[in-house]
Design an enzyme around this catalytic site. Structure first.
Site, PDB file in Angstrom:
ATOM      1  N   VAL A 102       0.977  -0.938  -0.042  1.00 31.47           N
ATOM      2  CA  VAL A 102      -0.016  -0.115   0.061  1.00 31.47           C
ATOM      3  C   VAL A 102       0.704   1.229   0.048  1.00 31.47           C
ATOM      4  O   VAL A 102       0.596   2.369  -0.616  1.00 31.47           O
ATOM      5  CB  VAL A 102      -0.988  -0.022   1.207  1.00 31.47           C
ATOM      6  CG1 VAL A 102      -1.685   1.166   1.469  1.00 31.47           C
ATOM      7  CG2 VAL A 102      -1.945  -1.316   1.069  1.00 31.47           C
ATOM      8  N   HIS A 103       1.886   1.209   0.605  1.00 33.86           N
ATOM      9  CA  HIS A 103       2.913   2.292   0.711  1.00 33.86           C
ATOM     10  C   HIS A 103       3.581   2.782  -0.581  1.00 33.86           C
ATOM     11  O   HIS A 103       4.228   3.941  -0.673  1.00 33.86           O
ATOM     12  CB  HIS A 103       3.845   2.497   1.902  1.00 33.86           C
ATOM     13  CG  HIS A 103       4.821   1.553   1.624  1.00 33.86           C
ATOM     14  ND1 HIS A 103       6.382   1.615   2.323  1.00 33.86           N
ATOM     15  CD2 HIS A 103       5.206   0.405   0.837  1.00 33.86           C
ATOM     16  CE1 HIS A 103       7.146   0.684   1.945  1.00 33.86           C
ATOM     17  NE2 HIS A 103       6.568   0.069   1.094  1.00 33.86           N
ATOM     18  N   ASN A 104       3.467   1.721  -1.584  1.00 33.71           N
ATOM     19  CA  ASN A 104       4.009   1.979  -2.952  1.00 33.71           C
ATOM     20  C   ASN A 104       3.151   2.846  -3.678  1.00 33.71           C
ATOM     21  O   ASN A 104       3.362   3.024  -4.879  1.00 33.71           O
ATOM     22  CB  ASN A 104       4.237   0.548  -3.500  1.00 33.71           C
ATOM     23  CG  ASN A 104       5.664   0.138  -2.947  1.00 33.71           C
ATOM     24  OD1 ASN A 104       6.359   0.769  -2.391  1.00 33.71           O
ATOM     25  ND2 ASN A 104       5.583  -1.239  -3.068  1.00 33.71           N
TER      26      ASN A 104
END
Ligand SMILES: C[S@@+](CC[C@H](N)C(=O)[O-])C[C@H]1O[C@@H](n2cnc3c(N)ncnc32)[C@H](O)[C@@H]1O
Length: 427
Positions: free
Chosen positions: A326-328
Site C-alpha cells: 500500500v505504501h507504494n
C-alpha cells in the site's frame, strides 16, 4: 541558583545513555566498535534489540540537539544545506569504485588509486579528503589513503554498496527534481507524477525493467534493508495469528512468499496463498520452500499469479494480508486496490479481516525526533520514487473510508515500520 544549563543537561543525558550502552556491550561480551577498518561489528541481535535501540535513539536525539544548539541555526543550515557537495564526492567514489580499489590492508598512494580507477589524481585526492572528514577513508600519511570501518563496509558488503550506489545515482538525481515535478504535475494524484518519472521519463518500474543492471542493484539494496529490520519476529508477535486455527491466509502482493513461509513455520496449522503479479517473484518461491526442512510447507504455502488491481479471486480465506504494498501507491490507486477485496470479503464469513502490514507513522511527539526523521525520510523517499506515501493511523482510517464507507479500522496493532492495521467490512 543559576538556571539549569540546557547544554549541560544534554551532555549529561549523552553521558548516562552512553554509559548504559557500554554496560550493555560488556554484559553481552561484545567488543566496542571503533573507526578502524577491522573494527568489531556490533552483533545485529544486540543492535536490533529493543533496549539497545532505545538507548541509541536517545543518544542520537541528545547529541544532535547539543550540536544544533552549540553550532546555532546559521551554521547548521550552512553545513546541512551544502551536503549535496559531499554526496557528489560519494557519488564519484562509488561510481569510480574507490571502495573496491583501496586495498583492504595497508594504504595506497593517491596517484596509483587515480590510475586504477580511471580518474585524474587531483580530483581523486579531493574527493578522498572530503570523505575522510567523515571517517570514510583516512589519509595515513601525506597522499596515502587507507580504509576505515565505514569505507570498509562499502568495500565488503554488496548490499551496503548497492544501496549506496542506487541512492547516489538514480535517487539523488530524482530527488533534485522534486519541486520541478510538483510544478509540472500540481495534483500529484498518480504514481506517474513522481520526481523519478520527471527525471528519467519513465515510471520507476518501467525504468528498472529497461535497466536490468540497475534493477539488480536495486533488488540487492532492498534485500539488505529487509535483513536490517527485526520485522519478522515483530510480525509474529504483533498479531494473534492463532485465532485463525487451520485457516487460509491470502498474502496479496506477497512477492517470493518469504513472509508467508516464515509465518507458516511459526504457525503450523495455518496455510497461505501467496499472490503476486510478477512471475519472477513467484518463481523465487519454490527454492525457498525446497530449502526448508519442514515438508508440510510445500502443501501449506501455494502460489497464484494475481494483479491486485483486479477483483480478489479467493473467496474462502480466513484473512487477507497485504504487506509493504500500500505504501507504494498514492491514495487514488490504494483506493482501487482496497475496493478489489470487497467481493471476496462479502463472500467470506463475517469477521474475516483485511490486514495491512505497512509503516504507520507515529502520532505527534510519541517518538524521538531521530526515529521520526528516519520514518519521515522514507515517506519523502516514497514521494520521490513513485509519488507514494507512508501513512498515519488517521490517514489509514480516512483512506479505507474513501474506498468504501463500510470499511472500519478495528485496531492498529503496532506502529512504526511494522504497523498492522486490522480492517473489517461492516455488514
Ligand atoms: C515491496 S514488495 C513487498 C513484497 C512482500 N509483501 C514483502 O513484504 O516482502 C511489493 C510486491 O508487490 C508486487 N506487486 C506490484 N504490483 C502488483 C500488482 N499490481 N499486483 C500484485 N502484486 C504486485 C511486486 O511484484 C512485489 O512483490
Amino acid at each position: 541558583m543559576a538556571p539549569q544549563s540546557i547544554l549541560l543537561k544534554l551532555a549529561e543525558d549523552i553521558h548516562s545513555k552512553t554509559f548504559q550502552i557500554v554496560k550493555t556491550l560488556r554484559q553481552r561480551e561484545q567488543a566496542e566498535p571503533n573507526f578502524e577498518s577491522d573494527s568489531p561489528i556490533v552483533d545485529p541481535r544486540i543492535e536490533t534489540s529493543h533496549d539497545y535501540e532505545e538507548l541509541k535513539n536517545a543518544v542520537n536525539e541528545a547529541a544532535n540537539d547539543l550540536l544544533l544548539l552549540i553550532n546555532g541555526p546559521k551554521t547548521f543550515l550552512r553545513t546541512f544545506l551544502t551536503t549535496h557537495y559531499e554526496l557528489a564526492a560519494y557519488q564519484a567514489a562509488i561510481e569510480f569504485k574507490f571502495f573496491e580499489k583501496v586495498p583492504r590492508q595497508g594504504s595506497i598512494h593517491v596517484a596509483k588509486l587515480a590510475e586504477s580507477v580511471g580518474m585524474d589524481e587531483d580530483r581523486t585526492g579531493r574527493f578522498l579528503r572530503l570523505l575522510a572528514t567523515q571517517r570514510v577513508f583516512k589519509e595515513v600519511k601525506e597522499d596515502y589513503f587507507a580504509h576505515t570501518a565505514a569505507s570498509m563496509a562499502l568495500a565488503i558488503d554488496p548490499e551496503v554498496n548497492s544501496a549506496a550506489g542506487m541512492q547516489m545515482d538514480e535517487m539523488f538525481k530524482a530527488a533534485s527534481e522534486t519541486s520541478n515535478a510538483i510544478r509540472a504535475n500540481p495534483s500529484g494524484a498518480h504514481s506517474n507524477d513522481s520526481p523519478f518519472k520527471f527525471r528519467f521519463g519513465l515510471h520507476t518500474f518501467q525504468f528498472y525493467a529497461k535497466n536490468p543492471q540497475k534493477a539488480a542493484r536495486f533488488a540487492q539494496a532492498m534485500a539488505g534493508v529487509s535483513q536490517m529490520d527485526r520485522q519478522f519476529s515483530e510480525l509474529r508477535d504483533g498479531y494473534p495469528w492463532e485465532r485463525f486455527g487451520n485457516g487460509k491466509i491470502v498474502d496479496v502482493g506477497g512477492g517470493s512468499g518469504h513472509v508467508s513461509i516464515y509465518l507458516a513455520q511459526q504457525f503450523p496449522s495455518l496455510s497461505f496463498v501467496v499472490q503476486d503479479e510478477s512471475p519472477d517473484m513467484i518463481a523465487q518461491g519454490q527454492p525457498l520452500l525446497a530449502k526448508s526442512s519442514d515438508l508440510t510447507l510445500r502443501t501449506r504455502v501455494s502460489y497464484m499469479r494475481h494483479n491486485f488491481f483486479h477483483p480478489q479471486p479467493v473467496h474462502d480465506a480466513s484473512a487477507f494480508f497485504i504487506r509493504q504494498c500500500v505504501h507504494n501507491w498514492p491514495d487514488q490507486e490504494c483506493i482501487t486496490i482496497l475496493r478489489q477485496f470487497i467481493p471476496a470479503l462479502e463472500a467470506a464469513p463475517p469477521g474475516t479481516p483485511l490486514i495491512i502490514n505497512d509503516t504507520v507513522l507515529p502520532k505527534l511527539n510519541t517518538r524521538t525526533r531521530y526515529e521520526e526523521r528516519l520514518l519521515r525520510q522514507l515517506d519523502i523517499a516514497m514521494l520521490v520514487v513513485i509519488n507514494a506515501k507512508q501513512r498515519t493511523e488517521k490517514e489509514f482510517r480516512k483512506l479505507v473510508k474513501e474506498a468504501d464507507s463500510r470499511f472500519e479500522v478495528k485496531k492498529v496493532h503496532s506502529e512504526g515500520s511494522m504497523g498492522l492495521v486490522e480492517i473489517y467490512l461492516q455488514r
